[in-house]
Design a protein around this motif. Structure first.
Motif, PDB file in Angstrom:
ATOM      1  N   LEU A   5       0.804  -1.219   0.000  1.00 26.31           N
ATOM      2  CA  LEU A   5       0.000   0.000   0.000  1.00 26.31           C
ATOM      3  C   LEU A   5       0.836   1.268   0.000  1.00 26.31           C
ATOM      4  O   LEU A   5       0.411   2.298   0.470  1.00 26.31           O
ATOM      5  N   LEU A   6       2.051   1.193  -0.523  1.00 29.00           N
ATOM      6  CA  LEU A   6       2.871   2.385  -0.634  1.00 29.00           C
ATOM      7  C   LEU A   6       2.167   3.366  -1.565  1.00 29.00           C
ATOM      8  O   LEU A   6       1.564   2.963  -2.565  1.00 29.00           O
ATOM      9  N   PRO A   7       2.230   4.677  -1.259  1.00 32.07           N
ATOM     10  CA  PRO A   7       1.545   5.652  -2.111  1.00 32.07           C
ATOM     11  C   PRO A   7       1.929   5.508  -3.576  1.00 32.07           C
ATOM     12  O   PRO A   7       3.106   5.417  -3.910  1.00 32.07           O
ATOM     13  N   THR A   8       0.938   5.456  -4.415  1.00 28.86           N
ATOM     14  CA  THR A   8       1.003   5.361  -5.889  1.00 28.86           C
ATOM     15  C   THR A   8       1.617   4.062  -6.409  1.00 28.86           C
ATOM     16  O   THR A   8       1.738   3.882  -7.613  1.00 28.86           O
ATOM     17  N   ALA A   9       1.992   3.125  -5.533  1.00 27.74           N
ATOM     18  CA  ALA A   9       2.566   1.858  -6.002  1.00 27.74           C
ATOM     19  C   ALA A   9       1.469   1.005  -6.635  1.00 27.74           C
ATOM     20  O   ALA A   9       0.410   0.811  -6.044  1.00 27.74           O
ATOM     21  N   PRO A  10       1.713   0.476  -7.850  1.00 26.85           N
ATOM     22  CA  PRO A  10       0.697  -0.377  -8.475  1.00 26.85           C
ATOM     23  C   PRO A  10       0.621  -1.723  -7.755  1.00 26.85           C
ATOM     24  O   PRO A  10       1.614  -2.242  -7.268  1.00 26.85           O
ATOM     25  N   MET A  11      -0.573  -2.262  -7.690  1.00 27.42           N
ATOM     26  CA  MET A  11      -0.787  -3.569  -7.079  1.00 27.42           C
ATOM     27  C   MET A  11      -1.033  -4.582  -8.188  1.00 27.42           C
ATOM     28  O   MET A  11      -1.480  -4.224  -9.277  1.00 27.42           O
ATOM     29  N   PRO A  12      -0.770  -5.856  -7.921  1.00 28.59           N
ATOM     30  CA  PRO A  12      -1.052  -6.884  -8.932  1.00 28.59           C
ATOM     31  C   PRO A  12      -2.547  -6.931  -9.252  1.00 28.59           C
ATOM     32  O   PRO A  12      -3.378  -6.463  -8.465  1.00 28.59           O
ATOM     33  N   PRO A  13      -2.910  -7.514 -10.374  1.00 27.66           N
ATOM     34  CA  PRO A  13      -4.324  -7.640 -10.748  1.00 27.66           C
ATOM     35  C   PRO A  13      -5.105  -8.470  -9.711  1.00 27.66           C
ATOM     36  O   PRO A  13      -4.530  -9.298  -8.995  1.00 27.66           O
ATOM     37  N   GLU A  14      -6.421  -8.262  -9.686  1.00 23.97           N
ATOM     38  CA  GLU A  14      -7.310  -8.968  -8.747  1.00 23.97           C
ATOM     39  C   GLU A  14      -7.100 -10.476  -8.773  1.00 23.97           C
ATOM     40  O   GLU A  14      -7.002 -11.114  -7.725  1.00 23.97           O
ATOM     41  N   GLU A  15      -7.061 -11.047  -9.996  1.00 27.62           N
ATOM     42  CA  GLU A  15      -6.957 -12.503 -10.095  1.00 27.62           C
ATOM     43  C   GLU A  15      -5.652 -13.028  -9.495  1.00 27.62           C
ATOM     44  O   GLU A  15      -5.623 -14.069  -8.840  1.00 27.62           O
ATOM     45  N   GLN A  16      -4.568 -12.287  -9.671  1.00 30.04           N
ATOM     46  CA  GLN A  16      -3.285 -12.696  -9.083  1.00 30.04           C
ATOM     47  C   GLN A  16      -3.331 -12.608  -7.558  1.00 30.04           C
ATOM     48  O   GLN A  16      -2.859 -13.503  -6.859  1.00 30.04           O
ATOM     49  N   LEU A  17      -3.922 -11.539  -7.025  1.00 29.23           N
ATOM     50  CA  LEU A  17      -4.053 -11.395  -5.569  1.00 29.23           C
ATOM     51  C   LEU A  17      -4.950 -12.486  -4.990  1.00 29.23           C
ATOM     52  O   LEU A  17      -4.660 -13.035  -3.919  1.00 29.23           O
ATOM     53  N   ARG A  19      -5.397 -15.513  -6.143  1.00 28.61           N
ATOM     54  CA  ARG A  19      -4.613 -16.758  -6.086  1.00 28.61           C
ATOM     55  C   ARG A  19      -3.611 -16.713  -4.932  1.00 28.61           C
ATOM     56  O   ARG A  19      -3.468 -17.669  -4.174  1.00 28.61           O
ATOM     57  N   GLU A  20      -2.923 -15.602  -4.797  1.00 32.62           N
ATOM     58  CA  GLU A  20      -1.893 -15.474  -3.766  1.00 32.62           C
ATOM     59  C   GLU A  20      -2.470 -15.620  -2.360  1.00 32.62           C
ATOM     60  O   GLU A  20      -1.859 -16.244  -1.497  1.00 32.62           O
ATOM     61  N   TYR A  21      -3.642 -15.037  -2.130  1.00 27.70           N
ATOM     62  CA  TYR A  21      -4.262 -15.093  -0.797  1.00 27.70           C
ATOM     63  C   TYR A  21      -5.276 -16.231  -0.662  1.00 27.70           C
ATOM     64  O   TYR A  21      -5.951 -16.345   0.351  1.00 27.70           O
ATOM     65  N   GLN A  22      -5.390 -17.026  -1.717  1.00 22.99           N
ATOM     66  CA  GLN A  22      -6.250 -18.220  -1.727  1.00 22.99           C
ATOM     67  C   GLN A  22      -7.694 -17.888  -1.347  1.00 22.99           C
ATOM     68  O   GLN A  22      -8.293 -18.486  -0.453  1.00 22.99           O
ATOM     69  N   VAL A  23      -8.224 -16.896  -2.052  1.00 20.76           N
ATOM     70  CA  VAL A  23      -9.627 -16.507  -1.884  1.00 20.76           C
ATOM     71  C   VAL A  23     -10.243 -16.397  -3.268  1.00 20.76           C
ATOM     72  O   VAL A  23      -9.542 -16.353  -4.278  1.00 20.76           O
ATOM     73  N   SER A  24     -11.560 -16.347  -3.316  1.00 23.62           N
ATOM     74  CA  SER A  24     -12.226 -16.192  -4.614  1.00 23.62           C
ATOM     75  C   SER A  24     -11.979 -14.785  -5.154  1.00 23.62           C
ATOM     76  O   SER A  24     -11.644 -13.852  -4.408  1.00 23.62           O
ATOM     77  N   ARG A  25     -12.155 -14.643  -6.455  1.00 24.13           N
ATOM     78  CA  ARG A  25     -11.976 -13.324  -7.069  1.00 24.13           C
ATOM     79  C   ARG A  25     -13.017 -12.343  -6.523  1.00 24.13           C
ATOM     80  O   ARG A  25     -12.713 -11.159  -6.318  1.00 24.13           O
ATOM     81  N   ASN A  26     -14.240 -12.814  -6.251  1.00 25.92           N
ATOM     82  CA  ASN A  26     -15.268 -11.945  -5.668  1.00 25.92           C
ATOM     83  C   ASN A  26     -14.857 -11.464  -4.282  1.00 25.92           C
ATOM     84  O   ASN A  26     -15.081 -10.299  -3.925  1.00 25.92           O
ATOM     85  N   ALA A  27     -14.264 -12.359  -3.480  1.00 20.22           N
ATOM     86  CA  ALA A  27     -13.811 -11.967  -2.135  1.00 20.22           C
ATOM     87  C   ALA A  27     -12.693 -10.924  -2.245  1.00 20.22           C
ATOM     88  O   ALA A  27     -12.653  -9.960  -1.474  1.00 20.22           O
TER      89      ALA A  27
END
Length: 191
Positions: A5-17, A19-27
């Motif tokens: 959550l660093l200011p202006t830092a891009p985050m990975p796409p929803e689907e990648q996150l 998978r990484e956190y082992q939750v559904s895309r809706n979650a």
């Protein structure tokens, strides 16, 4: 997530996150929406999710300095003096300051920092008869310098507010991209 959550830092796409956190895309979509609602991320259609900077709220309902109007108070603000000098002013400023022919002016340029990050470039022009300001602690808020340091009571101000693109020099000082949108405020204050 906090590390991302660093200011202006891009985050990975929803689907990648997801998978990484082992939750559904809706979650994951709901979690990112919650972070957006809390002001921790900014979601830009077609561009992605970015860490959001810690913002400041600036009230414009009374005459006072930038630091006085911050919701969090002046404790977060410091100043870097870029220029403090007495000189011959450009004609347009001599007219605005109602200077006599040949009277000097004072230029005080400072970078206002909030939590150490550049927030505002301030260029103060004063009549040369107020050159005593240059002997004061220029790390103080501007209206403190004028009222307490010079013993003048601030009267009223007129503001011109516009949106401008950052030129190369201003962009470098404010740590933004050249051409970035900036709020330009011209303040003509009288005593």
């Amino acid at each position: 997530m906090r590390e991302r959550l660093l200011p202006t830092a891009p985050m990975p796409p929803e689907e990648q996150l997801a998978r990484e956190y082992q939750v559904s895309r809706n979650a994951m979509r709901a979690a990112l929406a919650s972070l957006r609602d809390d002001g921790l991320v900014a979601r830009v259609q077609g561009a992605g999710t970015f860490g959001a900077g810690v913002g400041v709220v600036h009230a414009c309902d009374r005459l006072g300095g930038f630091e006085d109007s911050l919701e969090s108070g002046p404790a977060r603000v410091s100043y870097e003096v870029l220029s403090a000098t007495e000189l011959d002013p450009p004609p347009v400023l001599a007219e605005l300051l109602a200077l006599e022919s040949g009277e000097s002016a004072v230029l005080l340029e400072r970078l206002s920092l909030v939590d150490g990050a550049p927030a505002c470039l301030r260029c103060h022009w004063l009549p040369g008869r107020l050159a005593g300001i240059l002997a004061l602690d220029l790390g103080l808020p501007f209206y403190t310098l004028v009222e307490d340091g010079l013993g003048l009571e601030v009267g009223e101000a007129t503001l011109l507010i516009d949106a401008v693109g950052a030129d190369a020099g201003t962009a470098a000082l404010l740590d933004v991209a050249e051409g970035a949108s900036l709020l330009y405020v011209e303040n003509h204050t009288t005593t």
